[in-house]
Design an enzyme around this catalytic site. Structure first.
Site, PDB file in Angstrom:
ATOM      1  N   ASP A  37      38.521 -23.761 -25.716  1.00  0.00           N
ATOM      2  CA  ASP A  37      38.588 -25.144 -25.252  1.00  0.00           C
ATOM      3  C   ASP A  37      38.889 -25.253 -23.758  1.00  0.00           C
ATOM      4  O   ASP A  37      39.077 -26.350 -23.230  1.00  0.00           O
ATOM      5  CB  ASP A  37      39.642 -25.922 -26.038  1.00  0.00           C
ATOM      6  N   GLU A  39      41.525 -23.894 -22.199  1.00  0.00           N
ATOM      7  CA  GLU A  39      42.912 -23.563 -21.884  1.00  0.00           C
ATOM      8  C   GLU A  39      43.064 -22.051 -21.740  1.00  0.00           C
ATOM      9  O   GLU A  39      42.145 -21.292 -22.057  1.00  0.00           O
ATOM     10  CB  GLU A  39      43.840 -24.110 -22.974  1.00  0.00           C
ATOM     11  N   ARG A 100      45.667 -29.407   4.105  1.00  0.00           N
ATOM     12  CA  ARG A 100      45.099 -30.305   5.117  1.00  0.00           C
ATOM     13  C   ARG A 100      45.827 -31.648   5.169  1.00  0.00           C
ATOM     14  O   ARG A 100      45.996 -32.229   6.235  1.00  0.00           O
ATOM     15  CB  ARG A 100      43.619 -30.564   4.820  1.00  0.00           C
ATOM     16  N   LYS A 206      36.627 -33.665  19.397  1.00  0.00           N
ATOM     17  CA  LYS A 206      36.073 -33.880  18.059  1.00  0.00           C
ATOM     18  C   LYS A 206      36.723 -35.105  17.443  1.00  0.00           C
ATOM     19  O   LYS A 206      37.939 -35.300  17.551  1.00  0.00           O
ATOM     20  CB  LYS A 206      36.321 -32.671  17.149  1.00  0.00           C
ATOM     21  N   ASP A 231      40.360 -20.822  15.537  1.00  0.00           N
ATOM     22  CA  ASP A 231      40.655 -21.868  14.556  1.00  0.00           C
ATOM     23  C   ASP A 231      41.376 -21.235  13.373  1.00  0.00           C
ATOM     24  O   ASP A 231      41.463 -20.004  13.272  1.00  0.00           O
ATOM     25  CB  ASP A 231      39.360 -22.550  14.101  1.00  0.00           C
ATOM     26  N   GLY A 237      31.896 -25.552   8.336  1.00  0.00           N
ATOM     27  CA  GLY A 237      31.368 -24.959   9.557  1.00  0.00           C
ATOM     28  C   GLY A 237      31.024 -25.946  10.650  1.00  0.00           C
ATOM     29  O   GLY A 237      30.674 -25.538  11.770  1.00  0.00           O
ATOM     30  N   THR A 239      32.823 -27.994  12.538  1.00  0.00           N
ATOM     31  CA  THR A 239      33.670 -27.974  13.725  1.00  0.00           C
ATOM     32  C   THR A 239      33.299 -26.819  14.650  1.00  0.00           C
ATOM     33  O   THR A 239      33.137 -26.996  15.866  1.00  0.00           O
ATOM     34  CB  THR A 239      35.150 -27.875  13.326  1.00  0.00           C
TER      35      THR A 239
END
Length: 323
Positions: A37, A39, A100, A206, A231, A237, A239
């Site tokens: 199921d 789980e 984030r 940006k 970064d 991708g 940025t």
């Protein structure tokens, strides 16, 4: 502290094996069973009563399971380890999800990083270790249990030094957006010390509205320079693509991108391969299932292993978080 036990979920076994090899400790046995199921259950097969346990698993989504599935499995395993009598359980998530959203930028915004911390704490997690959180201060402030934040900067400084050996061009470290300027500046200073030469700085503007990116103005001089874009994460991708295009337009001689975590969602890697990027360096905090012509993987397993060793020996571990 009592004996050390190192566990991993099945999904993170390859990386955890590298950590185990660097640590000189075997991976402990566990059972991970799925039910029809959807789980599942996880339990340690090795005795952990009174043990100092480290559970290694990056939290990300892939074609086999969602990030939420991996998170629930990890949390339930932490609970099972505590119930089995582990003296201390440290969650080792080289890539930690939901980082984030750490502040409110719109009305009724969630604070997902704080909610994540509450989940770990309510299961009895004693410490959380991660590599280059999206926002280090937000990560450390979200948790009430102990945290250890490991920067990937020393790994990338050595990588960059190798790539730039004999390079007579001016060198510039660039942030792909204003929000990453502090990270890029710390890397610029460290690389300058390593190479014993002056390093320039730049950034690309940006703006983000929903999933749409705009901006792209380059601030800084890159003509004829070898430029390193720094970064923390490459996901879609967009940025890095915008930053690389702006820097190429500024006349850079060489462009390399360095990011701690490489998700490469959708066609991100293919899109990046079409850019004038000499190299895209990421750590193996996330498994790389696609090949890219410019992709370079920097092994962070020895760094994770050293952090575990120091935590088990009761220090000095916090020195690893300082760059």
């Amino acid at each position: 502290m009592s004996r050390l036990k190192l566990f991993s979920l099945d999904a993170g076994a390859d990386f955890a094996g590298r950590v185990a090899a660097a640590l000189g400790e075997p991976l402990a046995a566990h059972e991970e069973r799925d039910f029809v199921d959807g789980e599942h259950k996880l339990r340690p097969l090795d005795d952990v009563e009174g043990a100092d346990v480290y559970l290694v698993q990056s939290l990300y989504g892939d074609e086999h399971s969602s990030v939420d599935d991996k998170l629930v499995r990890l949390l339930f395993f932490v609970g099972a380890l505590k119930d089995a009598g582990a003296a201390r359980v440290t969650a080792v998530a080289p890539y930690l999800c939901y980082g984030r959203k750490d502040r409110r930028t719109k009305l009724h915004d969630p604070l997902s990083s704080r909610y994540l911390a509450s989940l770990f704490e309510c299961l009895g997690t004693d410490a959380v270790l991660t590599l280059d959180a999206h926002n280090q201060s937000a990560f450390e402030n979200a948790f009430r249990c102990r945290t250890l934040h490991l920067p990937a900067q020393p790994l990338f400084v050595e990588f960059a030094a190798e790539q730039l050996a004999g390079d007579g061009n001016p060198i510039v470290v660039a942030s792909p957006d204003v929000g990453g300027v502090k990270r890029a500046e710390a890397f610029r200073r460290a690389l300058g010390r390593r190479l014993e030469r002056d390093i320039g700085r730049a950034f690309v503007e940006k703006y983000r509205s929903g999933e749409k990116l705009s901006g792209g103005t380059l601030i800084g001089e890159v003509k004829g320079a070898s430029v390193l874009i720094v970064d923390d994460l490459i996901a879609g991708g967009g940025t890095v693509c915008r930053a690389a295009a702006a820097i190429a337009g500024g006349g850079a001689a060489r462009i390399l991108a360095l990011a701690s975590h490489g998700q490469f969602c959708g066609d991100a890697l293919a899109d990046l391969d079409r850019l004038p990027l000499e190299a895209i360096a990421i750590t193996n905090s996330l498994p790389q299932v696609r090949e890219g012509k410019s992709l370079r993987v920097v092994d962070c397993a020895p760094l994770i292993a050293e952090a575990i060793r120091r935590l088990h020996d009761d220090g000095p571990a916090t020195q690893l978080s300082v760059v």
